[in-house]
Every structure is written in structure tokens, then in C-alpha cells.
Design a protein around this motif. Structure first.
Motif, PDB file in Angstrom:
ATOM      1  N   VAL A   1       0.841  -1.196   0.000  1.00 29.33           N
ATOM      2  CA  VAL A   1       0.000   0.000   0.000  1.00 29.33           C
ATOM      3  C   VAL A   1       0.873   1.241   0.000  1.00 29.33           C
ATOM      4  CG1 VAL A   1      -1.727   1.326   1.279  1.00 29.33           C
ATOM      5  CG2 VAL A   1      -1.892  -1.172   1.198  1.00 29.33           C
ATOM      6  N   ALA A   2       0.489   2.224  -0.828  1.00 29.13           N
ATOM      7  CA  ALA A   2       1.149   3.533  -0.843  1.00 29.13           C
ATOM      8  C   ALA A   2       0.082   4.562  -1.188  1.00 29.13           C
ATOM      9  CB  ALA A   2       2.289   3.570  -1.849  1.00 29.13           C
ATOM     10  N   GLY A   3      -0.397   5.284  -0.182  1.00 29.04           N
ATOM     11  CA  GLY A   3      -1.426   6.293  -0.412  1.00 29.04           C
ATOM     12  C   GLY A   3      -2.676   5.677  -1.010  1.00 29.04           C
ATOM     13  N   PRO A   4      -3.146   6.187  -2.138  1.00 22.50           N
ATOM     14  CA  PRO A   4      -4.398   5.691  -2.727  1.00 22.50           C
ATOM     15  C   PRO A   4      -4.258   4.385  -3.502  1.00 22.50           C
ATOM     16  CG  PRO A   4      -3.501   7.414  -4.108  1.00 22.50           C
ATOM     17  CD  PRO A   4      -2.599   7.328  -2.904  1.00 22.50           C
ATOM     18  N   GLN A   5      -3.032   3.910  -3.678  1.00 22.28           N
ATOM     19  CA  GLN A   5      -2.803   2.739  -4.526  1.00 22.28           C
ATOM     20  C   GLN A   5      -2.427   1.513  -3.709  1.00 22.28           C
ATOM     21  OE1 GLN A   5       0.203   4.909  -6.881  1.00 22.28           O
ATOM     22  NE2 GLN A   5      -1.045   4.409  -8.683  1.00 22.28           N
ATOM     23  N   ALA A   6      -2.824   0.358  -4.217  1.00 21.88           N
ATOM     24  CA  ALA A   6      -2.483  -0.899  -3.561  1.00 21.88           C
ATOM     25  C   ALA A   6      -2.271  -1.978  -4.615  1.00 21.88           C
ATOM     26  CB  ALA A   6      -3.585  -1.329  -2.598  1.00 21.88           C
ATOM     27  N   VAL A   7      -1.402  -2.918  -4.272  1.00 18.07           N
ATOM     28  CA  VAL A   7      -1.139  -4.083  -5.115  1.00 18.07           C
ATOM     29  C   VAL A   7      -1.114  -5.307  -4.223  1.00 18.07           C
ATOM     30  CG1 VAL A   7       0.601  -5.274  -6.506  1.00 18.07           C
ATOM     31  CG2 VAL A   7       0.107  -2.874  -6.949  1.00 18.07           C
ATOM     32  N   MET A   8      -1.747  -6.375  -4.692  1.00 15.69           N
ATOM     33  CA  MET A   8      -1.771  -7.624  -3.922  1.00 15.69           C
ATOM     34  C   MET A   8      -1.241  -8.759  -4.782  1.00 15.69           C
ATOM     35  SD  MET A   8      -5.010  -9.662  -2.284  1.00 15.69           S
ATOM     36  CE  MET A   8      -5.005  -8.743  -0.750  1.00 15.69           C
ATOM     37  N   LEU A   9      -0.392  -9.579  -4.195  1.00 16.00           N
ATOM     38  CA  LEU A   9       0.098 -10.776  -4.859  1.00 16.00           C
ATOM     39  C   LEU A   9      -0.469 -12.003  -4.171  1.00 16.00           C
ATOM     40  CD1 LEU A   9       1.992 -12.265  -6.884  1.00 16.00           C
ATOM     41  CD2 LEU A   9       3.718 -12.237  -5.073  1.00 16.00           C
ATOM     42  N   ARG A  10      -1.209 -12.779  -4.925  1.00 16.07           N
ATOM     43  CA  ARG A  10      -1.647 -14.100  -4.480  1.00 16.07           C
ATOM     44  C   ARG A  10      -0.885 -15.117  -5.321  1.00 16.07           C
ATOM     45  NH1 ARG A  10      -6.300 -13.726  -1.430  1.00 16.07           N
ATOM     46  NH2 ARG A  10      -7.617 -11.868  -1.723  1.00 16.07           N
ATOM     47  N   ALA A  11      -0.380 -16.159  -4.691  1.00 12.98           N
ATOM     48  CA  ALA A  11       0.413 -17.133  -5.442  1.00 12.98           C
ATOM     49  C   ALA A  11       0.425 -18.473  -4.737  1.00 12.98           C
ATOM     50  CB  ALA A  11       1.846 -16.625  -5.621  1.00 12.98           C
ATOM     51  N   ASP A  12       0.537 -19.525  -5.550  1.00 10.09           N
ATOM     52  CA  ASP A  12       0.689 -20.869  -4.983  1.00 10.09           C
ATOM     53  C   ASP A  12       2.016 -20.989  -4.248  1.00 10.09           C
ATOM     54  OD1 ASP A  12      -1.740 -21.531  -6.089  1.00 10.09           O
ATOM     55  OD2 ASP A  12      -0.869 -22.394  -7.915  1.00 10.09           O
ATOM     56  N   ALA A  13       2.981 -20.147  -4.651  1.00  5.70           N
ATOM     57  CA  ALA A  13       4.286 -20.136  -3.996  1.00  5.70           C
ATOM     58  C   ALA A  13       4.687 -18.686  -3.785  1.00  5.70           C
ATOM     59  CB  ALA A  13       5.323 -20.875  -4.841  1.00  5.70           C
ATOM     60  N   LEU A  14       4.332 -18.137  -2.614  1.00  9.87           N
ATOM     61  CA  LEU A  14       4.655 -16.746  -2.328  1.00  9.87           C
ATOM     62  C   LEU A  14       6.142 -16.580  -2.014  1.00  9.87           C
ATOM     63  CD1 LEU A  14       1.778 -15.431  -0.018  1.00  9.87           C
ATOM     64  CD2 LEU A  14       2.360 -14.582  -2.291  1.00  9.87           C
ATOM     65  N   PRO A  15       6.734 -15.455  -2.452  1.00 11.04           N
ATOM     66  CA  PRO A  15       8.121 -15.177  -2.045  1.00 11.04           C
ATOM     67  C   PRO A  15       8.138 -14.740  -0.573  1.00 11.04           C
ATOM     68  CG  PRO A  15       7.248 -13.362  -3.353  1.00 11.04           C
ATOM     69  CD  PRO A  15       6.209 -14.433  -3.370  1.00 11.04           C
ATOM     70  N   HIS A  16       8.822 -15.484   0.284  1.00 11.17           N
ATOM     71  CA  HIS A  16       8.753 -15.236   1.722  1.00 11.17           C
ATOM     72  C   HIS A  16       9.911 -14.414   2.255  1.00 11.17           C
ATOM     73  CE1 HIS A  16       5.254 -17.630   2.952  1.00 11.17           C
ATOM     74  NE2 HIS A  16       5.567 -18.433   1.945  1.00 11.17           N
ATOM     75  N   ALA A  17      11.042 -14.413   1.578  1.00 13.15           N
ATOM     76  CA  ALA A  17      12.227 -13.729   2.110  1.00 13.15           C
ATOM     77  C   ALA A  17      12.238 -12.259   1.693  1.00 13.15           C
ATOM     78  CB  ALA A  17      13.487 -14.426   1.621  1.00 13.15           C
ATOM     79  N   ALA A  18      12.330 -11.374   2.687  1.00 12.73           N
ATOM     80  CA  ALA A  18      12.433  -9.943   2.412  1.00 12.73           C
ATOM     81  C   ALA A  18      13.902  -9.565   2.324  1.00 12.73           C
ATOM     82  CB  ALA A  18      11.745  -9.145   3.503  1.00 12.73           C
ATOM     83  N   SER A  19      14.280  -8.871   1.259  1.00  9.67           N
ATOM     84  CA  SER A  19      15.684  -8.509   1.054  1.00  9.67           C
ATOM     85  C   SER A  19      15.770  -7.211   0.279  1.00  9.67           C
ATOM     86  CB  SER A  19      16.406  -9.628   0.301  1.00  9.67           C
ATOM     87  OG  SER A  19      17.711  -9.242  -0.060  1.00  9.67           O
ATOM     88  N   ASP A  20      16.389  -6.180   0.882  1.00 11.01           N
ATOM     89  CA  ASP A  20      16.645  -4.920   0.210  1.00 11.01           C
ATOM     90  C   ASP A  20      15.367  -4.347  -0.410  1.00 11.01           C
ATOM     91  OD1 ASP A  20      18.158  -2.772  -0.613  1.00 11.01           O
ATOM     92  OD2 ASP A  20      18.790  -3.725  -2.486  1.00 11.01           O
TER      93      ASP A  20
END
Length: 508
Positions: free
Chosen positions: A58-77
Motif C-alpha cells: 500500500v502507498a497512499g491511494p494505490q495498492a497491489v496484492m500478490l496471491r500465489a501458490d508459492a509466495l516469495p517469503h524472504a524480504a531482502s533490500d
């Protein structure tokens, strides 16, 4: 791997389906979301709902959602990465949805059903295509591109879905083409009508009429997809540009330009629609009369020309011819279709323009029409003169102009430049690549004047510049053997359709 945008979904979605064919393949995915043209970092969190786990940004008025059978779990940079194995017979789906942040997130899509429905939609739509003969695949693909560039709700067609892809690598010829030019809309109307898509032609006509409705003095050359008029140009200083091609622009300053040819393009297209049996209503013909009034009120006004020169305004021969064409369409509408209007006054203006153009736009010493009055430089837009009936394709003055274009504007690969940027001052540093539409125009000119073998050879060369999906950019870098300019470009695909039509009609 199949990527597609589903038809009829809520909001905007991009779906990717990965299918295992044989063995095992380790896949790596990386999701890096930015808003505001890369300037705004969103807040990303993991959520759970009735459809399972998802990533929400989410950023202000905009949003993006990812649904996936294999979600990327590792947060990096400030990105999310992950790996997954795909085996033979296995399917992994990913759904990326964009929506307003204040709205409820869209539910998961049944990817198999959506893929089939989307495939069926485009297959059925293209089945209405009237196949002319040769280059069927290229024409069909071009028609599909034009349909895909069309806003589903309003009918407005964008010139390209991109901004600032450079015409000159490392240079400043970078423009935002995500808007609707009247010229492109008019030519699209004609292409659709010619190839069996009457309903789509009416859709474009209605967009055109809504966009230009109002005071004729307020007419613009381009609008937003819904007919918006305010398209101010600004520079995104935080972006380096494609291969250092700065500035990166949003909006288009050409919206304030006066281009004398535009009304002629629109009137010619609407006249062809009328000749196909589409009746004018209480809205469409009065609006066309208003457009002719606009031409009349600007009859002595210099303009920026079809190529949107950012230099001094001049009397461009092509623009003056298109003003002639606009008036000619008005006269014919009254005389041949019984519509009301001051045909006598329009005919007087039309005939006066013709005399002026032949006297001031044609240089007998070089046996050629010229880009502007009183000069000797030529311009590829002069190939449009016979297209609108100003003179016959085989008129000696047109043939002399073609000869001059070949001498002055053909590059080493046999493609036609728009004009010589080092001589014709357009307000920018010299240097650009051949504009594909101009060479497609040359194909049509050759085909109609008995130079069929040359037309065929040039057409085959041009078709070869498309990518593996049959998509064309605005220009082509023949030395670097790559596309240049915004992509895919409606104008290039429109010109391809016209060239194929000419070859199929005259090249037998």
C-alpha cells in the motif's frame, strides 16, 4: 510460462501460470514494488483472508496484492524473493492485482477459467477479421494490438502504453505516448472499418465525437483516454532514463500545439465511415460542421506539423493539404449525402487552398513538393498527399516528390526518415532513426504505381523488424538492429495495415 491480463475482471490484474512440461525446474521469483514512477516505497505486509495468504503493498491511494501458490517469503533490500520447484505435470499460479487502497482487496481468480475465457474472447474477436490475402498474420496481429491499446470503458486508444523510450539512445527525444491522438483514433477507425470491425469503428467514432465536443476554438490534437484535456508535461528528475536517455517525461507538452492536419485526418475517416453506410446522427454531423468552422477560423495560421516540431511554426505543406481534405469532405457530404452545410463557402476555401498549395508547396526547380512553403527540404508526410486524393499517385508531381524523398531521406538500409533533423530545425538536437510508418507509406506508394517488386521487398524487410510477437516500435535502429521509441506503437501498426491493403489490392 503464460502471462495474461484477464478479461472482465474487477480492477487490473496480471496473471502468470507456470506449467511443468518435463523433468524438474527450479524457479526464482523476485517482487520489487514501487509507486510514483519508482519514487515511493510501499508498505508491504502479509495478510490472510478466505482465499489464503497474500502479500499486500500500500502507498497512499494505490495498492497491489500478490496471491500465489508459492509466495516469495524472504524480504531482502526492499524486495521479496523466493524459490520453488516445478515438476512435470505441476502448475503454479501467481496473481498480481492493482486496486484502490481504500477498497476491499479483490478475491482470488480461478486462473484456469480466466485463461480460457480470455483466450476465447480474443479468438472470437479476431475471427471477425476480413482477411485480404497476403500478410494476414501481420495485419491480424496489428488489429489485435490496436484493440488492446483501447480503453475498455471509454474507447480511447493510446498511441503507445509507454513513456520516454528513446527515439535517440542517450538523447532527449523521449516522449509520453500514453494519450489519445485524434490522428491515431481517426486512422484506427478506418482500419477497423476496412477489416470488418464495424462496431469497433463506431466505438472509436463516439470517442472522437465526445473528445472534441464543445467550442471548436478549444480543439486539441490529443486527449486522455476519457477525453481529459489537461495533460501537462513534467520531468521525472529522479529517473536516469533508458540507457541514460534523459529527461524522462510524464504528460505531453504537444497538447498545446496547433497541428493543422488533425481535422483533415478526422474528417477523412468519418467520410469513409459515411461511405460505408453509417448514418450521421444529430450529434455527429453538427460536430463535424464545428470542426470545419475550426479549420476556417485557422485557415491562415502556421502550425507545428504532423511531427510536433518544437521549433518555429511554419506553413507545412502536409498540414495545408489536410485542411484542403477537410473542406473537400464537407463539400462531398452535402453534395453526395444530402447533409446540410454551406457547401459553396467550403468549396471556395477548398479550391483556394488547392491553388495556394500548388503554387507555394511545390518547387518546380526540384520537381517536388516541399516540407514547408518557400523551402527545398522534403518530408515523408508528403506521401500522404495522394492518399487523401489531392493528386493521383502517378501524377508527375507526386512521382517527382517520391524521387526526391528517395534521394534525400532513404538511409543505408533503405528505410525512410521523416525529415533531415540536421537541416529541418525541430527545436531538438539532430539525430533519430527511421520512422517505421513512413516506410510503410512508401510501400503503398510503390504498390500503386507499378513498382510492385520494390514494394514487396520493402514490406518484407519492414515486417522482419517486428519482434517474435509481431509488435513494432515507433522507429528502428538499423545499425544497432533494435527497436527505438515507444512500443508497441499504434501508428506503426496502422501504417502496416495500410501497406498490406495496398499490396493486396495493387500488387497482384
Amino acid at each position: 510460462m503464460t502471462d495474461f491480463m484477464p478479461i472482465g475482471g474487477r480492477g487490473s490484474s496480471l496473471i502468470r501460470r507456470v506449467q511443468g512440461v518435463a523433468g524438474q525446474v527450479l524457479m526464482r521469483q523476485e517482487l520489487e514494488l514501487r509507486f510514483g514512477y519508482g519514487k515511493i516505497l510501499p508498505w508491504v505486509r502479509r495478510i490472510y483472508d478466505d482465499d489464503g495468504e497474500a502479500l499486500l503493498a500500500v502507498a497512499g491511494p494505490q495498492a497491489v496484492m500478490l496471491r500465489a501458490d508459492a509466495l516469495p517469503h524472504a524480504a531482502s533490500d526492499y524486495s521479496h524473493v523466493g524459490e520453488f520447484m516445478v515438476e512435470a505435470g505441476q502448475t503454479v499460479d501467481m496473481q498480481l492485482h492493482a486496486f484502490s487502497s481504500h477498497s476491499v482487496p479483490p478475491p482470488a481468480i480461478d486462473v484456469g477459467v480466466a485463461l480460457q475465457a480470455t483466450s476465447n474472447y480474443w479468438t472470437y474477436w479476431s475471427s471477425n477479421y476480413l482477411r485480404p490475402g497476403n500478410y494476414d498474420a501481420e495485419v491480424e496481429r496489428s488489429l489485435l494490438v490496436l484493440r488492446a491499446l483501447t480503453h475498455e470503458g471509454t474507447g480511447g486508444i493510446v498511441a503507445a502504453p509507454t513513456t520516454s523510450l528513446p527515439e535517440q539512445f542517450g538523447g532527449e527525444r523521449n516522449w509520453d505516448y500514453r494519450y489519445c491522438w485524434l490522428r491515431d483514433a481517426a486512422l484506427t477507425l478506418e482500419a477497423m472499418m476496412t477489416h470488418g470491425f464495424q462496431q469497433e469503428a463506431l466505438l472509436w467514432r463516439n470517442w472522437l465525437l465526445r473528445a472534441v465536443a464543445g467550442d471548436p476554438h478549444d480543439l486539441q490534437i490529443m486527449y486522455g483516454v476519457a477525453g481529459e484535456r489537461e495533460l501537462p508535461e513534467r520531468v521525472l528528475d529522479h529517473l536516469p532514463g533508458y540507457e541514460g536517455s534523459a529527461p524522462v517525461r510524464v504528460g505531453n507538452g504537444a497538447v498545446t500545439q496547433y497541428q493543422g492536419d488533425v481535422i483533415g485526418e478526422v474528417m477523412v475517416a468519418l467520410a469513409k465511415l459515411r461511405n460505408h453506410g453509417v448514418h450521421e446522427d444529430h450529434f455527429s454531423w453538427p460536430l463535424q460542421r464545428n470542426m470545419l468552422l475550426f479549420v476556417e477560423n485557422n485557415i491562415n495560421r502556421k502550425d507545428h506539423g504532423i511531427w510536433e516540431m518544437r521549433g518555429e511554426k511554419r506553413d507545412f505543406t502536409h498540414s495545408r493539404v489536410m485542411m484542403w481534405a477537410a473542406m473537400d469532405c464537407g463539400v462531398r457530404a452535402v453534395q453526395e449525402h444530402g447533409l446540410d452545410g454551406p457547401a459553396g463557402r467550403w468549396a471556395e476555401i477548398r479550391d483556394g487552398l488547392r491553388t495556394e498549395i500548388l503554387e507555394r508547396g511545390f518547387n518546380s526547380e526540384i520537381n517536388s513538393f516541399t516540407q514547408t512553403y518557400g523551402r527545398t527540404e522534403v518530408d515523408a508526410s508528403l506521401l500522404v498527399l495522394p492518399q487523401v486524393g489531392f493528386l493521383a499517385y502517378d501524377d508527375e508531381r507526386i512521382l517527382g516528390t517520391v524521387s526526391r524523398l528517395e534521394r534525400d531521406l532513404l538511409d543505408g538500409a533503405g528505410l525512410l526518415m521523416r525529415y533531415r533533423t540536421e537541416v529541418c530545425l525541430d527545436g531538438l538536437e539532430p539525430g533519430e532513426h527511421p520512422f517505421l510508418a513512413c516506410s510503410f507509406w512508401l510501400v503503398g506508394q510503390y504498390a500503386r504505381t507499378g513498382r510492385v517488386a520494390e514494394a514487396q521487398m520493402l514490406m518484407d524487410r519492414l515486417v522482419g523488424f517486428g519482434n517474435d510477437l509481431g509488435l513494432f516500435s515507433e522507429e528502428y535502429d538499423t545499425s544497432g538492429k533494435r527497436m527505438a521509441g515507444n512500443y508497441p506503437q499504434a501508428f506503426s501498426h496502422l501504417a502496416l495495415i495500410r501497406a498490406a491493403d495496398a499490396l493486396n489490392r495493387y500488387g497482384q
